[in-house]
Write a protein that holds these residues in place. Structure first.
Motif, short mmCIF file in Angstrom:
data_model
loop_
_atom_site.label_atom_id
_atom_site.label_comp_id
_atom_site.label_asym_id
_atom_site.label_seq_id
_atom_site.Cartn_x
_atom_site.Cartn_y
_atom_site.Cartn_z
N LEU A 123 0.78 -1.19 0.11
CA LEU A 123 -0.01 0.18 -0.12
C LEU A 123 0.88 1.15 -0.04
O LEU A 123 2.17 1.28 0.39
CB LEU A 123 -0.78 0.10 1.34
CG LEU A 123 -1.85 -1.02 1.49
CD1 LEU A 123 -2.33 -1.49 2.79
CD2 LEU A 123 -2.83 -1.05 0.37
N TYR A 125 1.34 5.43 1.00
CA TYR A 125 0.76 6.64 1.49
C TYR A 125 1.70 7.98 1.41
O TYR A 125 3.06 7.38 1.53
CB TYR A 125 0.49 6.48 3.05
CG TYR A 125 0.40 7.89 3.62
CD1 TYR A 125 -0.84 8.29 3.51
CD2 TYR A 125 1.26 8.62 4.29
CE1 TYR A 125 -1.14 9.65 4.25
CE2 TYR A 125 0.89 9.54 5.24
CZ TYR A 125 -0.31 10.27 4.96
OH TYR A 125 -0.41 11.30 5.66
N LEU A 136 -3.47 5.49 -0.11
CA LEU A 136 -4.23 5.66 1.46
C LEU A 136 -4.31 7.25 1.59
O LEU A 136 -3.49 7.91 1.13
CB LEU A 136 -3.64 5.00 2.30
CG LEU A 136 -3.60 3.56 2.23
CD1 LEU A 136 -2.75 2.82 3.40
CD2 LEU A 136 -4.69 2.73 1.84
N ALA A 140 -6.55 6.32 7.00
CA ALA A 140 -6.52 4.70 6.92
C ALA A 140 -5.07 4.30 7.66
O ALA A 140 -5.12 3.20 7.82
CB ALA A 140 -6.15 4.33 5.67
#
Length: 284
Positions: A123, A125, A136, A140
């Motif tokens: 993921l 960020y 994200l 989150a």
């Protein structure tokens, strides 16, 4: 001023200016105990000014260039980091399908390489880049919500202790932390040092990283020189050491340095002769 790592006294270390971004004088302070160096100017900067500076410095080149002016080996290093992460997953140190997060991922190239080359999902960020699909948002980032968090070229941008702690707090109890940053035995007392740029405000030593490592409850670490990446573990050292000993007998696969503590690999002065000097063994 107290050190954000060990709370010891700090003293003025050196000063330099970046008039091109409106910073006429930047004062760097050094911890008298652990040697950690931080810009007092950045610590005292307003949040808005700091965010604007980061956005201006990073949003431009990451969207349009294959390498950054202050990091000409970026693409090759990201490829080696992706190779290392795939390898430690195959070794069972990280698990496919767990929640992996690239914190402050910039343009997300590391995650993209992992997915495209190794079919591994990580993921993304990023606070200082324009919002992109698949990233994200801040909501989150749940404490304890990730099994693996990696930061590449992030620790040098953090001006406050709570920023360091917020990253580590994202991990579960047995989570693994990945760190790529420049760590040296002693920060050079040289205003012309290549690593002191307008958005690098924190400079880490082996001692300061060992202190942070222990404060957060880690027990052992590994380091891969080609990827220039540390992984920190809260697992029992013997478990990780046994895996690494077996891994290091392989040929043509990543090699790891293990230590029941922080791997203090970099001892020589971190002076780079020029941005294009790829033959310099200290270029990192």
């Amino acid at each position: 001023m107290k050190c954000v790592i060990c709370q010891s006294a700090m003293r003025l270390f050196l000063s330099k200016g970046f008039p091109e971004v409106g910073l006429d004088t930047v004062d760097y302070w050094r911890c008298e105990d652990c040697g950690f160096v931080i810009s007092k100017t950045h610590v005292e900067m307003t949040r808005e000014a700091w965010e604007n500076l980061n956005y201006k410095m990073h949003a431009g080149y990451q969207a349009t260039r294959t390498t950054a002016e202050d990091d000409p080996l970026l693409v090759g290093r990201l490829q080696k980091q992706a190779e290392m992460l795939c390898d430690v997953q195959e070794l069972g140190i990280l698990k496919r399908g767990d929640r992996w997060l690239d914190y402050a991922c910039g343009d997300g190239r590391l995650s993209d390489i992992l997915l495209q080359v190794y079919s591994l999902q990580m993921l993304k960020y990023e606070r200082y880049m324009p919002k992109r699909e698949g990233y994200l948002d801040g909501g989150a980032l749940v404490p304890g919500g990730f099994d693996f968090v990696i930061t590449t070229s992030v620790f040098e941008h953090l001006a406050r202790r709570e920023q360091f702690d917020a990253i580590e707090n994202l991990l579960g109890k047995q989570g693994v932390l990945g760190i790529h940053t420049l760590v040296c035995e002693e920060v050079p007392a040289d205003p012309a040092w290549f690593y002191m740029n307008p958005v690098h405000c924190a400079f880490h030593t082996n001692k300061s990283m060992e202190i942070l490592f222990r404060q957060w409850g880690y027990k052992c670490s590994i380091y891969n020189v080609e990827a220039k990446l540390w992984l920190w573990f809260k697992s029992e050292p013997k478990e990780i050491e046994a895996i690494i000993q077996g891994a290091n007998v392989r040929s043509r696969r990543p090699h790891y340095i293990f230590k029941a503590g922080f791997v203090d690999y970099w001892k020589a002065s971190p002076i780079r002769r020029s941005f294009t000097d790829t033959q310099n063994p200290l270029t990192r």
